[in-house]
Design a protein around this motif. Sequence first.
Motif, PDB file in Angstrom:
ATOM      1  N   GLU A   5      -5.432  -3.826   7.283  1.00 59.06           N
ATOM      2  CA  GLU A   5      -4.349  -3.634   8.817  1.00 59.06           C
ATOM      3  C   GLU A   5      -3.314  -4.485   7.826  1.00 59.06           C
ATOM      4  N   LEU A   6      -2.137  -3.574   8.723  1.00 59.21           N
ATOM      5  CA  LEU A   6      -0.494  -4.069   8.044  1.00 59.21           C
ATOM      6  C   LEU A   6       0.122  -4.073   9.098  1.00 59.21           C
TER       7      LEU A   6
ATOM      8  N   GLU B  55       4.960   5.266   1.575  1.00 60.71           N
ATOM      9  CA  GLU B  55       4.762   3.725   1.734  1.00 60.71           C
ATOM     10  C   GLU B  55       4.281   3.334   3.023  1.00 60.71           C
ATOM     11  N   VAL B  56       2.944   2.465   2.845  1.00 64.86           N
ATOM     12  CA  VAL B  56       2.499   2.805   3.909  1.00 64.86           C
ATOM     13  C   VAL B  56       3.291   1.218   4.707  1.00 64.86           C
ATOM     14  N   ALA B  57       3.768   1.755   5.973  1.00 65.10           N
ATOM     15  CA  ALA B  57       4.402  -0.037   6.733  1.00 65.10           C
ATOM     16  C   ALA B  57       3.738  -0.651   8.380  1.00 65.10           C
ATOM     17  N   VAL B  58       2.996   0.525   7.921  1.00 65.83           N
ATOM     18  CA  VAL B  58       1.940  -0.053   9.095  1.00 65.83           C
ATOM     19  C   VAL B  58       0.855   0.615   8.985  1.00 65.83           C
ATOM     20  N   MET B  59      -0.497  -0.112   9.590  1.00 64.08           N
ATOM     21  CA  MET B  59      -1.595   0.639   9.944  1.00 64.08           C
ATOM     22  C   MET B  59      -2.359  -0.362  10.414  1.00 64.08           C
ATOM     23  N   HIS B  60      -2.647  -0.162  11.895  1.00 64.66           N
ATOM     24  CA  HIS B  60      -3.722  -0.638  12.798  1.00 64.66           C
ATOM     25  C   HIS B  60      -4.522   0.337  13.233  1.00 64.66           C
ATOM     26  N   ARG B  61      -5.776  -0.382  13.619  1.00 64.98           N
ATOM     27  CA  ARG B  61      -7.019   0.252  14.411  1.00 64.98           C
ATOM     28  C   ARG B  61      -7.662  -0.979  15.032  1.00 64.98           C
ATOM     29  N   ASP B  62      -7.714   0.255  16.194  1.00 67.53           N
ATOM     30  CA  ASP B  62      -8.516  -0.280  17.627  1.00 67.53           C
ATOM     31  C   ASP B  62      -9.936  -0.489  17.788  1.00 67.53           C
TER      32      ASP B  62
ATOM     33  N   MET C 120       1.021  -1.208   0.194  1.00 71.61           N
ATOM     34  CA  MET C 120       0.389   0.199   0.399  1.00 71.61           C
ATOM     35  C   MET C 120       0.787   1.146  -0.204  1.00 71.61           C
ATOM     36  N   TYR C 121       0.339   2.070  -0.391  1.00 76.04           N
ATOM     37  CA  TYR C 121       1.030   3.460  -0.632  1.00 76.04           C
ATOM     38  C   TYR C 121       0.492   4.163  -0.406  1.00 76.04           C
ATOM     39  N   ALA C 122       0.941   5.941  -0.316  1.00 71.11           N
ATOM     40  CA  ALA C 122       0.206   7.065  -0.065  1.00 71.11           C
ATOM     41  C   ALA C 122       0.759   8.193  -0.170  1.00 71.11           C
ATOM     42  N   ARG C 123      -0.132   9.273  -0.740  1.00 73.43           N
ATOM     43  CA  ARG C 123       0.586  10.562  -1.551  1.00 73.43           C
ATOM     44  C   ARG C 123      -0.663  11.591  -0.034  1.00 73.43           C
ATOM     45  N   SER C 124       0.619  12.810   0.746  1.00 68.37           N
ATOM     46  CA  SER C 124      -0.005  13.758   1.440  1.00 68.37           C
ATOM     47  C   SER C 124       0.339  14.908   0.308  1.00 68.37           C
ATOM     48  N   THR C 125      -1.033  15.178   0.602  1.00 65.73           N
ATOM     49  CA  THR C 125      -0.456  16.648   0.161  1.00 65.73           C
ATOM     50  C   THR C 125      -0.934  18.162   1.488  1.00 65.73           C
ATOM     51  N   THR C 126      -0.044  18.753   1.379  1.00 68.00           N
ATOM     52  CA  THR C 126       0.415  19.785   2.904  1.00 68.00           C
ATOM     53  C   THR C 126       0.241  21.475   2.499  1.00 68.00           C
ATOM     54  N   ILE C 127      -1.381  21.666   2.849  1.00 71.48           N
ATOM     55  CA  ILE C 127      -1.361  23.700   2.781  1.00 71.48           C
ATOM     56  C   ILE C 127      -1.139  23.782   3.891  1.00 71.48           C
ATOM     57  N   LYS C 128      -0.172  24.974   3.788  1.00 74.27           N
ATOM     58  CA  LYS C 128      -0.518  26.156   4.943  1.00 74.27           C
ATOM     59  C   LYS C 128      -1.211  27.063   4.801  1.00 74.27           C
TER      60      LYS C 128
ATOM     61  N   GLY D 284      -2.352   0.803  24.925  1.00 70.95           N
ATOM     62  CA  GLY D 284      -1.949   0.889  26.103  1.00 70.95           C
ATOM     63  C   GLY D 284      -3.044   2.117  26.806  1.00 70.95           C
ATOM     64  N   MET D 285      -2.790   3.234  25.853  1.00 71.58           N
ATOM     65  CA  MET D 285      -3.614   4.435  26.277  1.00 71.58           C
ATOM     66  C   MET D 285      -5.204   4.895  25.998  1.00 71.58           C
ATOM     67  N   ASP D 286      -5.462   5.630  27.262  1.00 67.88           N
ATOM     68  CA  ASP D 286      -7.091   5.134  26.989  1.00 67.88           C
ATOM     69  C   ASP D 286      -7.385   6.642  26.394  1.00 67.88           C
ATOM     70  N   GLY D 287      -8.393   6.474  24.678  1.00 69.40           N
ATOM     71  CA  GLY D 287      -8.863   7.077  23.693  1.00 69.40           C
ATOM     72  C   GLY D 287      -8.764   6.537  22.851  1.00 69.40           C
ATOM     73  N   PHE D 288      -7.147   6.028  22.379  1.00 67.84           N
ATOM     74  CA  PHE D 288      -6.524   5.672  21.379  1.00 67.84           C
ATOM     75  C   PHE D 288      -7.274   4.520  19.902  1.00 67.84           C
ATOM     76  N   CYS D 289      -7.555   5.077  19.127  1.00 66.43           N
ATOM     77  CA  CYS D 289      -8.122   4.744  17.929  1.00 66.43           C
ATOM     78  C   CYS D 289      -7.613   3.857  16.936  1.00 66.43           C
ATOM     79  N   SER D 290      -6.838   4.934  16.404  1.00 71.85           N
ATOM     80  CA  SER D 290      -5.956   4.064  15.358  1.00 71.85           C
ATOM     81  C   SER D 290      -4.312   4.490  15.302  1.00 71.85           C
ATOM     82  N   ALA D 291      -3.395   3.830  14.500  1.00 69.37           N
ATOM     83  CA  ALA D 291      -1.823   4.555  14.372  1.00 69.37           C
ATOM     84  C   ALA D 291      -1.685   4.070  12.602  1.00 69.37           C
ATOM     85  N   SER D 292      -0.559   5.200  11.827  1.00 68.97           N
ATOM     86  CA  SER D 292      -0.399   5.107  11.022  1.00 68.97           C
ATOM     87  C   SER D 292       0.874   4.907  10.574  1.00 68.97           C
TER      88      SER D 292
END
Length: 204
Positions: free
Chosen positions: A202-203, A90-97, A1-9, A133-141
């Motif tokens: 999930e990765l 490149e998406v190396a890790v994706m995890h959803r609680d 899996m891959y990702a493209r990010s576009t940042t605008i300030k 283990g943290m309260d309120g954790f949803c997901s991480a990538s």
Amino acid sequence: MYARSTTIKGDPGNIDAGITYIRDEVMPAITAMDGCAGMSLVVDRSSGQCIATSSWRDEASMHASGDRLASYRARGGEVLGGTPTVEEWEVAVMHRDHQTSPGACCRITWTRASDLDGTVEFWKSRVLTQLEGMDGFCSASFLIDRAGSRTCGTAVFDSQAALDATRADAARMRETATREMGVEFLDIAEFELAIAHLRVPELV
């Protein structure tokens, strides 16, 4: 899996207009493209910084979409009042609680790492375990740029209060990563999760 990010300030006063544009015009167009696995948008209402991230099933699909999205990026810059900067990962890790709800917030950390594969394993075995283990954790990538030896880690929590409560623990994790892996931290920022429509599997 891959990702493209576009940042605008851009202009903080244009954030809501930017969210509307990306939700109503960009997202339907991009998610209809071959190989797209969804997108997300995070915003910082105080600085005006916005990051839209699209996910792709393979590198070829991501590259094939580039020219087709150029006009949307240009218009996004006009709406938000800033210049788009594009990065590919490149998406190396994706995890959803669990799924996010309105009010979710995230912390994004950008680093440079000489040992990318070792840093990915460190993130999986040490950082992700602590996040769970943290309260309120949803997901991480965890995204990596092999050519630039860079990483981009995102941790999403149910609310700003939940995110605030993790700051001390996050600082300790950064100290450990620097000490044990030699990671150089380039930037750290916190955002409101305005659009959560990524469909990366999930990765871990």
